[in-house]
Design a protein around this motif. Structure first.
Motif, PDB file in Angstrom:
ATOM      1  N   THR A  15       0.827  -1.203   0.000  1.00 45.79           N
ATOM      2  CA  THR A  15       0.000   0.000   0.000  1.00 45.79           C
ATOM      3  C   THR A  15       0.868   1.261   0.000  1.00 45.79           C
ATOM      4  O   THR A  15       0.609   2.210  -0.747  1.00 45.79           O
ATOM      5  CB  THR A  15      -0.949  -0.007   1.218  1.00 45.79           C
ATOM      6  OG1 THR A  15      -1.720  -1.207   1.183  1.00 45.79           O
ATOM      7  CG2 THR A  15      -1.880   1.196   1.199  1.00 45.79           C
ATOM      8  N   LEU A  16       1.926   1.260   0.834  1.00 43.72           N
ATOM      9  CA  LEU A  16       2.840   2.407   0.841  1.00 43.72           C
ATOM     10  C   LEU A  16       3.492   2.578  -0.530  1.00 43.72           C
ATOM     11  O   LEU A  16       3.645   3.691  -1.037  1.00 43.72           O
ATOM     12  CB  LEU A  16       3.927   2.204   1.908  1.00 43.72           C
ATOM     13  CG  LEU A  16       3.484   2.368   3.358  1.00 43.72           C
ATOM     14  CD1 LEU A  16       4.600   1.946   4.304  1.00 43.72           C
ATOM     15  CD2 LEU A  16       3.102   3.825   3.615  1.00 43.72           C
ATOM     16  N   GLY A  18       2.285   1.645  -3.441  1.00 46.17           N
ATOM     17  CA  GLY A  18       1.290   2.147  -4.396  1.00 46.17           C
ATOM     18  C   GLY A  18       0.972   3.620  -4.170  1.00 46.17           C
ATOM     19  O   GLY A  18       0.780   4.385  -5.124  1.00 46.17           O
ATOM     20  N   LEU A  19       0.939   4.019  -2.895  1.00 47.15           N
ATOM     21  CA  LEU A  19       0.713   5.428  -2.547  1.00 47.15           C
ATOM     22  C   LEU A  19       1.872   6.268  -3.088  1.00 47.15           C
ATOM     23  O   LEU A  19       1.672   7.329  -3.691  1.00 47.15           O
ATOM     24  CB  LEU A  19       0.643   5.525  -1.012  1.00 47.15           C
ATOM     25  CG  LEU A  19      -0.084   6.686  -0.364  1.00 47.15           C
ATOM     26  CD1 LEU A  19      -1.502   6.809  -0.875  1.00 47.15           C
ATOM     27  CD2 LEU A  19      -0.093   6.495   1.156  1.00 47.15           C
ATOM     28  N   SER A  22       1.750   6.705  -6.801  1.00 46.53           N
ATOM     29  CA  SER A  22       0.688   7.622  -7.199  1.00 46.53           C
ATOM     30  C   SER A  22       1.084   9.073  -6.927  1.00 46.53           C
ATOM     31  O   SER A  22       0.943   9.941  -7.789  1.00 46.53           O
ATOM     32  CB  SER A  22      -0.602   7.310  -6.444  1.00 46.53           C
ATOM     33  OG  SER A  22      -0.947   5.955  -6.609  1.00 46.53           O
ATOM     34  N   ALA A 108      -0.386  -0.660 -10.100  1.00 50.33           N
ATOM     35  CA  ALA A 108      -0.880   0.407  -9.220  1.00 50.33           C
ATOM     36  C   ALA A 108      -1.852   1.332  -9.949  1.00 50.33           C
ATOM     37  O   ALA A 108      -2.855   1.756  -9.371  1.00 50.33           O
ATOM     38  CB  ALA A 108       0.300   1.216  -8.662  1.00 50.33           C
TER      39      ALA A 108
ATOM     40  N   GLY B  25       7.944   1.486   1.911  1.00 48.68           N
ATOM     41  CA  GLY B  25       7.205   0.242   1.689  1.00 48.68           C
ATOM     42  C   GLY B  25       8.146  -0.938   1.503  1.00 48.68           C
ATOM     43  O   GLY B  25       7.988  -1.993   2.134  1.00 48.68           O
ATOM     44  N   GLY B  74      -1.820  -4.627  -2.540  1.00 47.06           N
ATOM     45  CA  GLY B  74      -1.472  -3.427  -1.781  1.00 47.06           C
ATOM     46  C   GLY B  74      -1.193  -2.246  -2.701  1.00 47.06           C
ATOM     47  O   GLY B  74      -1.605  -1.115  -2.420  1.00 47.06           O
ATOM     48  N   GLY B  78      -3.125   1.191  -2.428  1.00 44.98           N
ATOM     49  CA  GLY B  78      -2.430   2.461  -2.189  1.00 44.98           C
ATOM     50  C   GLY B  78      -2.833   3.513  -3.208  1.00 44.98           C
ATOM     51  O   GLY B  78      -3.083   4.681  -2.861  1.00 44.98           O
ATOM     52  N   ILE B  81      -6.347   4.676  -2.446  1.00 40.28           N
ATOM     53  CA  ILE B  81      -6.372   5.625  -1.318  1.00 40.28           C
ATOM     54  C   ILE B  81      -5.961   7.014  -1.806  1.00 40.28           C
ATOM     55  O   ILE B  81      -6.583   8.020  -1.480  1.00 40.28           O
ATOM     56  CB  ILE B  81      -5.437   5.133  -0.183  1.00 40.28           C
ATOM     57  CG1 ILE B  81      -6.031   3.878   0.459  1.00 40.28           C
ATOM     58  CG2 ILE B  81      -5.217   6.222   0.862  1.00 40.28           C
ATOM     59  CD1 ILE B  81      -5.121   3.206   1.473  1.00 40.28           C
ATOM     60  N   TRP B  82      -4.914   7.044  -2.631  1.00 39.31           N
ATOM     61  CA  TRP B  82      -4.477   8.334  -3.199  1.00 39.31           C
ATOM     62  C   TRP B  82      -5.614   8.976  -4.002  1.00 39.31           C
ATOM     63  O   TRP B  82      -5.905  10.166  -3.854  1.00 39.31           O
ATOM     64  CB  TRP B  82      -3.244   8.115  -4.079  1.00 39.31           C
ATOM     65  CG  TRP B  82      -2.854   9.337  -4.848  1.00 39.31           C
ATOM     66  CD1 TRP B  82      -2.123  10.409  -4.398  1.00 39.31           C
ATOM     67  CD2 TRP B  82      -3.199   9.641  -6.210  1.00 39.31           C
ATOM     68  NE1 TRP B  82      -1.992  11.341  -5.395  1.00 39.31           N
ATOM     69  CE2 TRP B  82      -2.640  10.906  -6.511  1.00 39.31           C
ATOM     70  CE3 TRP B  82      -3.916   8.967  -7.198  1.00 39.31           C
ATOM     71  CZ2 TRP B  82      -2.778  11.499  -7.763  1.00 39.31           C
ATOM     72  CZ3 TRP B  82      -4.059   9.559  -8.450  1.00 39.31           C
ATOM     73  CH2 TRP B  82      -3.483  10.813  -8.716  1.00 39.31           C
TER      74      TRP B  82
END
Lengths: 136, 155
Positions: A15-16, A18-19, A22, A108, B25, B74, B78, B81-82
């Motif tokens: 998740t981190l 993918g964040l 982005s 992603a 990550g 994930g 992520g 969420i963004w």
């Protein structure tokens, strides 16, 4: 048997990742291509920031901890022959230069609604199949 | 300052923040689970579900497919969420489907032949101080730059 926390740790790490992809706009092939054409050098900051931080943890963690916090041992990137690695890198680079999409952002990007990246994703899967089946 | 504006017309902060989050990550994955989190391996590993070919049934594929898929989920989470919180709205690429298909196929083939991509060699390999990975990064960056510039000059 792996615990639920182990799987949550993997999901959270992804998740981190993918964040980060982005926020840094790496899920937009246009931004990647603008780096490759020398119009915006931001990609180097992304790669440098990610690699620098990871290097600290990769180098320090095995000295400070006997084992990872949720598993038995630290893994290593498998060693490959130089010739094969560099030939693969050359081919990968040509494909990347054509589409501006890497394997991570192809996945992603879907979460951010960049649906045409599905085309790149399935094409990469096809490329991986051809490699494994006939050039492995 | 002018140089910075020329090199980074869209600013620096979001690139640095995003890069550090990616690094966090990958680092967290390693410290917690010991796993080395490059992204291209999942493209071979998922074939172990569908193909009986011995290459895909190796331990390095069928034994890692679960965590690699969770990690990939994930990535999607992520980005979602963004999308939900940044207010930037969806970004749909205008790169043509032909380029996505052809480039994707070649990139997928090459990344698996060379056992790594931008994250596998670029982040994990370089952070492990692996010489083949460092050279691989130089090779794929050069190849991508030449390819993209050639295509741009051909219009």
């Amino acid at each position: 048997m792996k615990t639920a926390i182990y799987w949550l740790a993997i999901l959270g790490s992804g998740t981190l990742f993918g964040l980060g992809l982005s926020i840094s706009s790496m899920i937009q092939p246009e931004v990647v291509l603008s780096f490759l054409r020398f119009e915006d050098f931001g990609l180097l900051l992304v790669l440098g920031g990610a690699t620098g931080l990871t290097m600290i943890f990769y180098q320090m963690a095995p000295h400070i901890l006997k084992t990872p916090l949720l598993a038995e041992q630290f893994g290593q990137k498998p060693l490959e022959t130089m010739k094969r690695t560099l030939l693969g890198a050359l081919i990968f680079g040509i494909g990347w230069g054509i589409c501006g999409v890497c394997p991570g952002p192809a996945i992603a990007g879907l979460g951010a609604g960049n649906w045409p990246l599905l085309i790149a994703l399935f094409s990469m899967l096809a490329g991986a199949y051809v490699q494994g089946r006939w050039w492995s | 300052m002018e140089l910075i504006d020329t090199l980074f017309p869209l600013g620096l902060a979001h690139y640095i923040t995003g890069g550090l989050l990616i690094g966090l990550g990958v680092s967290l994955l390693f410290v917690l689970t010991g796993l080395v989190g490059g992204m291209s391996s999942v493209y071979s590993a998922v074939w172990s579900f569908f193909s009986k070919a011995s290459f895909f049934q190796q331990e390095k594929h069928f034994k890692t497919r679960q965590w690699r898929l969770v990690y990939a989920a994930g990535l999607i989470l992520g980005a979602f969420i963004w999308l939900s919180f940044s207010g930037s709205g969806m970004v749909v690429t205008s790169v043509s489907w032909e380029r996505l298909a052809l480039g994707g196929f070649i990139a997928g083939f090459g990344a698996r032949l060379g056992n790594g991509c931008t994250s596998g060699h670029g982040i994990c390999g370089v952070a492990s101080l692996s010489l083949p990975s460092v050279l691989a990064v130089l090779v794929f960056l050069s190849a991508a730059i030449i390819t993209a510039q050639l295509i741009a000059s051909l219009g």
